[in-house]
Design an enzyme around this catalytic site. Structure first.
Site, short mmCIF file in Angstrom:
data_model
loop_
_atom_site.label_atom_id
_atom_site.label_comp_id
_atom_site.label_asym_id
_atom_site.label_seq_id
_atom_site.Cartn_x
_atom_site.Cartn_y
_atom_site.Cartn_z
N LYS A 291 0.87 -1.18 0.00
CA LYS A 291 0.00 0.00 0.00
C LYS A 291 0.90 1.22 0.00
O LYS A 291 1.72 1.40 0.90
CB LYS A 291 -0.92 0.01 1.21
CG LYS A 291 -1.85 1.24 1.24
CD LYS A 291 -2.82 1.19 2.40
CE LYS A 291 -2.15 1.53 3.71
NZ LYS A 291 -3.11 1.65 4.82
N LYS A 455 -14.00 -3.94 2.65
CA LYS A 455 -15.06 -2.93 2.65
C LYS A 455 -15.43 -2.53 1.22
O LYS A 455 -16.60 -2.33 0.90
CB LYS A 455 -14.61 -1.71 3.45
CG LYS A 455 -14.22 -2.00 4.90
CD LYS A 455 -13.74 -0.75 5.60
CE LYS A 455 -13.31 -1.02 7.03
NZ LYS A 455 -12.02 -1.72 7.13
#
Length: 708
Positions: A291, A455
């Site tokens: 990330k 999510k």
């Protein structure tokens, strides 16, 4: 179990006089109905509403008094800790132990108060629901207004938890808490990072926070600032195109699959926007999923996304200031260029927003153990795929902020997730086990493991069903109750010398009955597999507990099912997917009644290059068998007798079938592997078919030879 019985078994003895009198309200309701032949009159409604109001006043008043008492005790404990640390040179361990016990009592009080409010709120909802069902009068909207005017159930314990965490950390470390940069990850080398995700039922959220703070302090990024509820808010805007390319890549776990999002912390006034890119890497590549992110000013985001602000200009000021090295800035600029190019090339736009309040637990500057709990998780549509531009040309919609539950939005635009999401991130040396308290926590009744939960994926599947035909495995199981019975009685929040009752109030179904908890049999999901294992493998089932119960009540059918499963296991290839007897690994078949029409479940499967090589080796092995059969055919034709002609024909048929079948299986396997389909790759037909044909060939040859 009826709710009244649940209430009686779960109440705290010291608070027993202040609970809602659920049985009395139910008795009064039935008595009034009986006096007038089940016909409900307006005067009955007024009498019942007054009684409800009396009960509400009782619960609300006690909650206010108890909350004030807890805050006072916390304030006194704060003064005692401050005084003891100021005289640290003369302090004794016994004094710290006494203070630790006092703080433990305050923690238990907070836990009790949270359970008290939740159980009473459930009681009011239940009795109003029963009233509306029996009387046909609609009391719920009216009484909800009364509840909101006396919101005993809306107390936020996060501020208390942050204060308790600080005090407990000071006492536990004897006034020497670990210091360090709260945003730093430490300098550990040669560590393996594991991340696991769990769902936490709302009944267990406060208990979980109180349990964790006894081992890790709440991570506060700005210790000089008084904690405010909005400090825990995190909002992310996810990008994708109308084909949902990023959604599918992340769902299937494709090598190099990306997620692009813009994130900010706190309210909508935040000027710092983090542009983040998450890239998935398969293990066989030797690389780790990463990330990376860089910061943009909010006023520059639209220009950047439209390509009007080149990536190089974003970092001009940073280069002039010289706070970062030239190499670091070059890396950030490269990242910005790649993100900008991807957004423009694939015509990406905001499609979904995720909002949640995060409580993180970690030692400052030490990332070996990090636990985060995301509550009030909500996904909101940001797309314009249906012709309505929700962002009005902006990079995010401006009609909402952090005002959960976003009641101003239409239901089609919002998905309120029913559980909290717990992430456990560990960095342990090879061969080293996680701390005992972590292992006990993830194996407890408080959490339910959900591997690979995302999510972004959940929001895409729930909010944009018309644009996706693959859904995650957990979506059809959202109606499964994840609450479980307590496994270890000693596990939980306990006072110093007596154990608290730890059962909590449960939201029950329409008939006021609480479903039986599942306690055994079938495929294991969270507690019987390694709870700290991140990646799924062949044997990892993708089912929630109540989904894989064996519904057969017949001992005869169970015996037949077990015998059949053992028979299959005996004859099956060891490499096939294995599940226990009475279960079905095909999730699309298992949940066919719950999956929307035209949709199918995507099952994450890890495919490495050696899988392709194995398929090729198998194909070459089949070809070699075919070549041997062909050579046998040629030999019989050239050197055999008249009867050998029959054998040659039969062996030729065997060779031809071998070639055709092996080509078909190789192409089929390659396509299934490429598409990551969860199918049975072991060949249960081919070997038996070839052996049968060979046996038939020999038998026919023998018959013809005997006839001569």
């Amino acid at each position: 179990m009826k709710f009244g019985e649940t209430l009686r078994k779960s109440l705290i003895k010291e608070y027993s006089f202040y609970y809602i009198d659920y049985d009395e309200l139910k008795h009064k309701l039935k008595k009034l109905l009986k006096t007038n032949d089940n016909e409900w009159k307006n005067e009955f409604e007024e009498e019942f509403l007054n009684e409800l109001e009396t009960q509400l006043d009782k619960v609300y008043s006690f909650t206010k008094v108890k909350s004030t008492e807890v805050k006072r005790r916390l304030k006194d404990a704060d003064k005692s800790v401050t005084k003891l640390i100021s005289n640290i040179a003369t302090a004794h361990d016994d004094e710290f132990l006494i203070l630790e016990n006092e703080i433990n009592d305050v923690i238990a009080d907070v836990y009790d108060l949270a359970r008290f409010t939740r159980l009473n709120y459930t009681g009011f909802q239940k009795i109003v629901k029963k009233h509306d069902k029996l009387t046909k009068f609609h009391l719920r909207p009216i009484f909800q207004v009364r509840l909101n005017s006396k919101p005993f159930f809306k107390d936020n314990y996060d501020i208390l938890i942050v204060q308790l965490s600080k005090l407990y950390d000071l006492v536990r470390t004897r006034g020497n808490p670990i210091q360090g940069d709260s945003s730093a990850g430490g300098s550990q080398q040669n560590f393996v990072r594991q991340t696991t995700k769990y769902w936490v039922h709302p009944d267990n959220i406060t208990e979980l926070k109180l349990l964790v703070l006894k081992h890790l302090p709440v991570l506060v990024f700005n210790a000089d600032k008084e904690f405010e509820p909005e400090d825990s808010a995190i909002t992310s805007i996810y990008f994708d195109n109308k084909d949902m390319d990023l959604y599918y890549g992340r769902l299937r776990k494709d090598e190099g699959a990306e997620a692009i999002r813009l994130r900010w912390y706190g309210n909508m006034k935040s000027e710092q926007i983090f542009v983040e890119r998450k890239t998935h890497r398969e293990d066989w590549t030797g690389e780790k999923s990463v990330k990376a992110r860089f910061v943009l000013k909010e006023k520059k985001v639209n220009q950047f996304l439209k390509g009007e602000l080149p990536a190089k200009q974003v970092f001009d000021k940073m280069r002039k200031e010289g706070k970062k090295s030239s190499q670091q800035i070059d890396n950030l600029e490269k990242l910005a260029s790649e993100v900008q190019y991807r957004v423009l090339k694939d015509k990406m736009r905001p499609v979904m927003r995720s909002f949640y309040n995060r409580t993180a637990f970690q030692l400052p500057g030490d990332a070996r153990v990090r636990i985060s709990l995301d509550t009030e998780l909500t996904m909101v549509r940001e797309d314009n795929f249906d012709g309505y531009d929700r962002t009005d040309g902006n990079w995010r919609r401006m009609d909402i902020g952090i005002d959960y539950p976003f009641s101003q939005l239409p239901e089609k635009d919002v998905c309120r997730f029913p559980y909290a999401v717990l992430e456990v991130k560990l960095q342990t040396q090879l061969g080293q086990e996680p701390p005992l308290w972590i292992r006990e926590l993830v194996a407890s009744h408080i959490v339910e493991a959900v591997p690979k939960f995302s999510k972004f994926i959940h929001g895409g599947a729930a909010l944009l069903p018309d644009y996706v035909d693959l859904i995650p495995f957990w979506l059809p199981q959202m109606d499964v109750d994840i609450r479980k019975p307590k496994i270890q009685e000693e596990f939980g929040i306990n006072r110093n010398h007596k154990k608290l009752i730890t059962s909590s109030g449960n939201e029950l179904d329409d008939e006021e009955s609480q479903g039986d908890y599942y306690t055994g049999g079938g495929v294991t999901f969270s507690n019987d597999i390694n709870p700290l294992e991140e990646d799924l493998d062949d044997t990892t089932p993708l089912l929630l507990p109540s989904s894989y119960m064996n519904n057969s009540s017949s001992p005869i059918m169970d015996s037949i099912s077990n015998a059949y499963a053992k028979l299959l296991q005996y004859f099956s290839d060891d490499r096939e997917f294995t599940v226990k007897a009475g279960t079905n690994f095909d999730l699309n078949e298992t949940f066919k009644d719950k999956i929307p029409p035209g949709k199918s479940i995507s099952i994450p499967i890890r495919i490495e290059p050696k899988v392709y090589f194995a398929a090729e080796r198998t194909f070459l092995s089949w070809l070699s068998i075919g070549m041997i059969l062909s050579a046998t055919t040629t030999t019989l034709l050239n050197y055999g007798t008249k009867s050998a002609l029959t054998a040659a024909i039969m062996f030729f048929i065997c060779a031809l079938v071998t070639f055709v079948y092996s080509i078909f299986m190789y192409v089929w396997r390659t396509m299934m592997i490429r598409q990551k389909k969860a199918v049975l790759y072991a060949d249960q037909i081919g070997p038996n078919l070839i052996c049968g044909l060979l046996a038939l060939s020999v038998f026919v040859t023998f018959i013809f030879k005997a006839s001569e």
